[in-house]
Scaffold this active site. Structure first.
Site, short mmCIF file in Angstrom:
data_model
loop_
_atom_site.label_atom_id
_atom_site.label_comp_id
_atom_site.label_asym_id
_atom_site.label_seq_id
_atom_site.Cartn_x
_atom_site.Cartn_y
_atom_site.Cartn_z
N SER A 144 0.85 -1.19 0.00
CA SER A 144 0.00 0.00 0.00
C SER A 144 0.88 1.24 0.00
O SER A 144 2.01 1.21 0.51
CB SER A 144 -0.89 0.02 1.25
OG SER A 144 -1.58 1.25 1.37
N TYR A 157 -2.14 -1.14 10.51
CA TYR A 157 -2.19 -1.36 9.06
C TYR A 157 -0.90 -0.87 8.40
O TYR A 157 -0.31 -1.57 7.57
CB TYR A 157 -3.40 -0.64 8.48
CG TYR A 157 -3.57 -0.85 6.99
CD1 TYR A 157 -4.16 -2.01 6.50
CD2 TYR A 157 -3.16 0.11 6.07
CE1 TYR A 157 -4.32 -2.22 5.14
CE2 TYR A 157 -3.32 -0.07 4.71
CZ TYR A 157 -3.90 -1.24 4.24
OH TYR A 157 -4.06 -1.43 2.89
#
Length: 255
Positions: A144, A157
């Protein structure tokens, strides 16, 4: 005239987190390129449904990537059914980047995110590597842009995706030259179901803020993953490919 892609017919790929969103988009793209695709997901009902919709070249297996025994069984089933494995796409993740403020972050929540987002890809690489080596296969990890930039209260995350990015180049060195390992880092990808996108479309401002003039779609990510899995990317390993419409290169200050 655009040159036709190299044919990948006869090759087998495992895509995790493939019951919806980016994972489903990747699976569908690979099927369209002639791959036999194994869709793996913790959501048995939806996974079986979408695999059936994709046709005979798609096969579904239930899998919790954080459980090593499940990973071992999944790989054994693939080998039993197809006798080979050429590509691994580690997409399964707890995708909501937001958690409680740091002072209230539950260790159990942190550990679960790490188990799925980081330990899962390690376990898959561990147990798929011997079979990927046989056919000079490839691994693609879905990381990401949050591995590089953050919003408040996203520690679990962000740390998991940063760790996965580092794991990618570590695996590339350990598994080369037989197995190539790369990462794709999506930005804003509208991976919602088509019905939801139609009912709640993104705004013009959502699209316009991107240097390319639009937010991303699952096909933007899927096409990059497919290229990295293909023999056309044979000189590429240990790399990160950012698919974010240029947002991570845009200087943004509050006015």
């Amino acid at each position: 005239m655009t040159e036709a892609p190299v044919s990948e017919n006869g090759r087998v790929a495992l895509v995790t987190g493939a019951a919806r969103g980016i994972g489903l988009g990747i699976a569908a793209w690979l099927v369209s390129e002639g791959w036999q695709v194994v869709l793996a997901d913790i959501d048995r009902a939806r996974g079986a449904k979408v695999a059936k919709a994709l046709g005979e070249s798609a096969w579904f297996l239930t899998l919790d990537v954080s459980v090593e025994a499940d990973v071992i069984q999944c790989v054994a089933q693939i080998l039993g059914q197809f006798g080979r494995l050429d590509g691994l796409v580690c997409n399964a993740a707890i995708a909501d980047p937001h958690n409680k403020p740091l002072e209230s972050l539950d260790l159990q929540q942190w550990n679960r995110v790490m188990a799925v987002n980081l330990t899962g890809p390690m376990l898959l690489a561990k147990h798929c590597a011997p079979y990927l080596r046989t056919h000079s296969g490839s691994i693609v990890n879905l990381t990401s842009t949050r591995a590089h930039q953050s919003q408040p209260d996203t520690e679990a995350y962000v740390a998991s995706k940063g760790g996965l990015l580092a794991l990618t180049h570590a695996l590339a060195i350990s598994l080369g030259p037989q197995v190539r390992v790369n990462a794709v880092s999506p930005g804003w990808i509208d991976a919602r179901a088509p019905s939801v996108r139609r009912a709640e479309p993104l705004t013009e401002a959502d699209h316009a803020q991107h240097p390319v003039g639009r937010a991303g779609c699952v096909e933007d990510v899927a096409s990059m993953v497919a290229w990295l899995l293909s023999r056309n990317a044979g000189f590429v390993t240990g790399q990160e490919f950012v698919v974010d419409g240029g947002m991570s290169r845009k200087m943004i200050y509050e006015e």
